[in-house]
Design a protein around this motif. Structure first.
Motif, PDB file in Angstrom:
ATOM      1  N   SER A 166       0.832  -1.188   0.000  1.00 60.28           N
ATOM      2  CA  SER A 166       0.000   0.000   0.000  1.00 60.28           C
ATOM      3  C   SER A 166       0.877   1.253   0.000  1.00 60.28           C
ATOM      4  CB  SER A 166      -0.937   0.011   1.207  1.00 60.28           C
ATOM      5  OG  SER A 166      -0.189  -0.010   2.392  1.00 60.28           O
TER       6      SER A 166
ATOM      7  N   VAL B  51     -14.359  -3.931  10.754  1.00 62.14           N
ATOM      8  CA  VAL B  51     -14.072  -3.949   9.320  1.00 62.14           C
ATOM      9  C   VAL B  51     -14.926  -4.993   8.624  1.00 62.14           C
ATOM     10  CG1 VAL B  51     -12.308  -4.433   7.616  1.00 62.14           C
ATOM     11  CG2 VAL B  51     -11.738  -3.089   9.599  1.00 62.14           C
ATOM     12  N   ILE B  56     -14.075  -1.495   5.059  1.00 59.23           N
ATOM     13  CA  ILE B  56     -12.782  -0.889   5.368  1.00 59.23           C
ATOM     14  C   ILE B  56     -12.843   0.628   5.350  1.00 59.23           C
ATOM     15  CG2 ILE B  56     -12.084  -1.128   2.948  1.00 59.23           C
ATOM     16  CD1 ILE B  56      -9.601  -1.600   5.708  1.00 59.23           C
ATOM     17  N   ASP B  57     -13.714   1.190   4.504  1.00 59.81           N
ATOM     18  CA  ASP B  57     -13.739   2.654   4.406  1.00 59.81           C
ATOM     19  C   ASP B  57     -14.252   3.283   5.693  1.00 59.81           C
ATOM     20  OD1 ASP B  57     -12.790   2.595   1.795  1.00 59.81           O
ATOM     21  OD2 ASP B  57     -14.807   2.157   1.037  1.00 59.81           O
ATOM     22  N   GLU B  60     -11.528   3.112   8.263  1.00 63.44           N
ATOM     23  CA  GLU B  60     -10.460   4.089   8.081  1.00 63.44           C
ATOM     24  C   GLU B  60     -10.862   5.462   8.588  1.00 63.44           C
ATOM     25  OE1 GLU B  60      -9.448   3.724   4.044  1.00 63.44           O
ATOM     26  OE2 GLU B  60      -7.749   2.411   4.453  1.00 63.44           O
ATOM     27  N   PRO B  64      -7.436   6.100  11.253  1.00 65.08           N
ATOM     28  CA  PRO B  64      -6.738   6.264   9.980  1.00 65.08           C
ATOM     29  C   PRO B  64      -5.383   5.583   9.990  1.00 65.08           C
ATOM     30  CG  PRO B  64      -6.720   8.304  11.215  1.00 65.08           C
ATOM     31  CD  PRO B  64      -7.524   7.343  12.008  1.00 65.08           C
ATOM     32  N   ASP B  65      -4.830   5.419   8.798  1.00 65.88           N
ATOM     33  CA  ASP B  65      -3.571   4.719   8.605  1.00 65.88           C
ATOM     34  C   ASP B  65      -2.413   5.335   9.397  1.00 65.88           C
ATOM     35  OD1 ASP B  65      -3.668   2.481   7.225  1.00 65.88           O
ATOM     36  OD2 ASP B  65      -2.857   3.280   5.357  1.00 65.88           O
ATOM     37  N   ALA B 128      -3.138  -3.072  11.520  1.00 68.63           N
ATOM     38  CA  ALA B 128      -2.559  -2.603  10.261  1.00 68.63           C
ATOM     39  C   ALA B 128      -2.387  -3.749   9.281  1.00 68.63           C
ATOM     40  CB  ALA B 128      -1.210  -1.933  10.527  1.00 68.63           C
ATOM     41  N   TYR B 131      -5.782  -4.507   7.860  1.00 72.92           N
ATOM     42  CA  TYR B 131      -6.122  -3.472   6.878  1.00 72.92           C
ATOM     43  C   TYR B 131      -5.408  -3.765   5.560  1.00 72.92           C
ATOM     44  CZ  TYR B 131      -8.329   0.096   9.894  1.00 72.92           C
ATOM     45  OH  TYR B 131      -9.162   0.794  10.695  1.00 72.92           O
ATOM     46  N   ARG B 135      -7.176  -4.397   2.079  1.00 74.56           N
ATOM     47  CA  ARG B 135      -7.045  -3.393   1.032  1.00 74.56           C
ATOM     48  C   ARG B 135      -6.482  -3.986  -0.237  1.00 74.56           C
ATOM     49  NH1 ARG B 135      -3.980   0.311   3.668  1.00 74.56           N
ATOM     50  NH2 ARG B 135      -5.643   0.906   5.073  1.00 74.56           N
TER      51      ARG B 135
END
Lengths: 176, 138, 121
Positions: A166, B51, B56-57, B60, B64-65, B128, B131, B135
């Motif tokens: 990513s 999730v 996932i949106d 987030e 957040p990342d 993470a 995710y 993703r």
């Protein structure tokens, strides 16, 4: 309980469907968590139940759904490979021969029980104000060790983030 | 799966309890079974549930990342920082006795802070990684 | 009587070895990489059970100190295994990420199908 475990493991070898194998491995983790409770290790059982039955199953399922893409991968039963069976049997026989010289299960006077454990049990509550000796040893007596473990997890997390790309994709988009 | 009313209601009901249980396991770890490693995984599993149900949106939007990356590094830094703090206060690396006036309280403080560092890193890494797997499906 | 005692004294270890060898066989014989990783976790868990068996003391309780009780099981293997479990999932996660990348590169995760792709490109 040990027989359940062995049965689950054989099921994992026997079954064909990947989803069923993942589910069985989750059950396997849950049974071993029960076994840890039976052997008076509640901390370990809690970890195994959360990690083995929870997190790793989710990751395995995610990987199974990711790798099932364009061309459907044919799911196969574990093949019979004589050379591999021979290696496994020889190694297993050697290990079982090795267990014969181990002290009997549950004996209180083995060298492992008499070395540092009594000192931890006697001193830890007074020195660290925490009655759970496992936590005291983990965080205080073996603090360096645990720092190393945390760094291992840190690098594993970074590694997965790099592998699954990513970051790289974002860098490429910014570069163009 | 957001359309399934049973799933979304049950997930919404369970989330606070999972998070509360994670915090209990984290901070009660010196007395009962538990500690940073277990608490981290339980904390992350709450977000895995989120999730799975809400996508996932939506997740987030909550975590957040950048926050996760900060957590991954921050936990290790907190752990090592406590060790260096021991050095600065004139003792050995990771020696908690000097963190408070009474060595016993110092040990207690040290263990709690270190477990917090462990828990932060483990929770952030597991979330993470999940995710990242979700993703890369897109 | 002596025979049954000898069996009971080492029964745990033998089951552990059977589990270990099952995982080992999956790792070396199964062509699918995800099955290999599951075999690896079986192997890992059998080692965990072995360590916790070493820690067990008959008639003792969990290592959380309470007043008026003297026998506790050995806490040291618990500490080692606790961290090993979490490190185990970290390695599994890295392995799975590699498997996903292999699938992206070759379109399959079956070893027998990858091998010919490697020899004649």
């Amino acid at each position: 309980m040990l027989f359940f475990l062995a049965g689950t493991a054989i099921g994992i070898v026997w079954l064909k469907s990947l989803i069923a194998v993942v589910m069985l491995s989750s059950i396997y983790s849950l049974i071993s968590a029960g076994l840890f409770i039976a052997m008076n290790a509640p901390d370990v059982a809690l970890t195994e139940a959360a990690v083995g039955a929870g997190a790793s199953t989710v990751l395995l399922l995610a990987a199974v759904s990711l790798t099932r893409g364009r061309r459907r991968v044919e799911q196969r039963r574990t093949p019979v490979r004589p050379a591999a069976i021979f290696i496994v049997l020889v190694t297993g026989a050697a290990l079982i021969y090795g267990t014969l010289s181990l002290p009997p299960f549950g004996a209180p006077d083995t060298p492992g029980q008499l070395h540092v454990a009594p000192r931890y049990l006697a001193e830890a509550p007074a020195a660290t104000a925490s009655p759970n000796v496992v936590t005291a040893v983990l965080a205080s007596y073996r603090g360096f060790d645990t720092l190393g473990e945390v760094v291992v997890i840190f690098s594993a997390g970074i590694g997965v983030l790099f592998l699954l790309g990513s970051w790289r994709r974002r860098l490429r988009e910014e570069g163009e | 799966m957001r359309d399934n009313i049973v799933l979304s209601v049950v997930a919404r009901l369970l989330m606070p309890f999972i998070l509360l249980f994670a915090l209990y396991v984290q901070f009660h770890g010196e007395v009962s079974p538990g500690g940073g490693f277990q608490a981290g995984v339980i904390f992350a599993s709450a977000f895995v549930l989120f999730v799975l149900v809400y996508g996932i949106d939506a997740a987030e939007g909550i975590i957040p990342d950048g926050f996760l990356r900060g957590g991954i590094a921050g936990g290790v830094l907190l752990y090592a920082g406590i060790g260096v703090l021991g050095l600065l206060l004139g003792s050995n690396f990771l020696d908690y006795n000097v963190l408070a006036a009474d060595p016993k309280n110092g040990q207690h403080l040290g263990i709690v802070l270190i477990e917090l560092g462990v828990g932060t890193t483990v929770a952030s890494v597991v979330t993470a990684v999940f995710y990242a797997f979700v993703r890369s499906k897109r | 009587m002596a025979l049954t005692d000898a069996i009971a004294a080492h029964f745990n270890y033998w089951i552990v070895i059977i589990l270990m060898m099952t995982g080992f066989y999956l790792v070396i014989a199964h062509p699918n990489k995800i099955n290999k990783l599951i075999g690896l976790t079986i192997f890992q868990t059998s080692v965990f059970i072995l360590y916790i068996s070493f820690a067990y003391v008959r008639g003792a309780t969990a290592p959380i100190i309470v007043e008026g009780w003297d026998d506790y099981v050995n806490p040291l293997p618990h500490v080692l295994i606790l961290t090993a479990i979490v490190v185990g999932i970290a390695t599994t996660a890295v392995g799975l990420a590699l498997v996903v990348r292999i699938h992206r590169a070759f379109g399959t995760i079956d070893e027998d199908e990858i091998q010919p792709l490697l020899t004649d490109p």
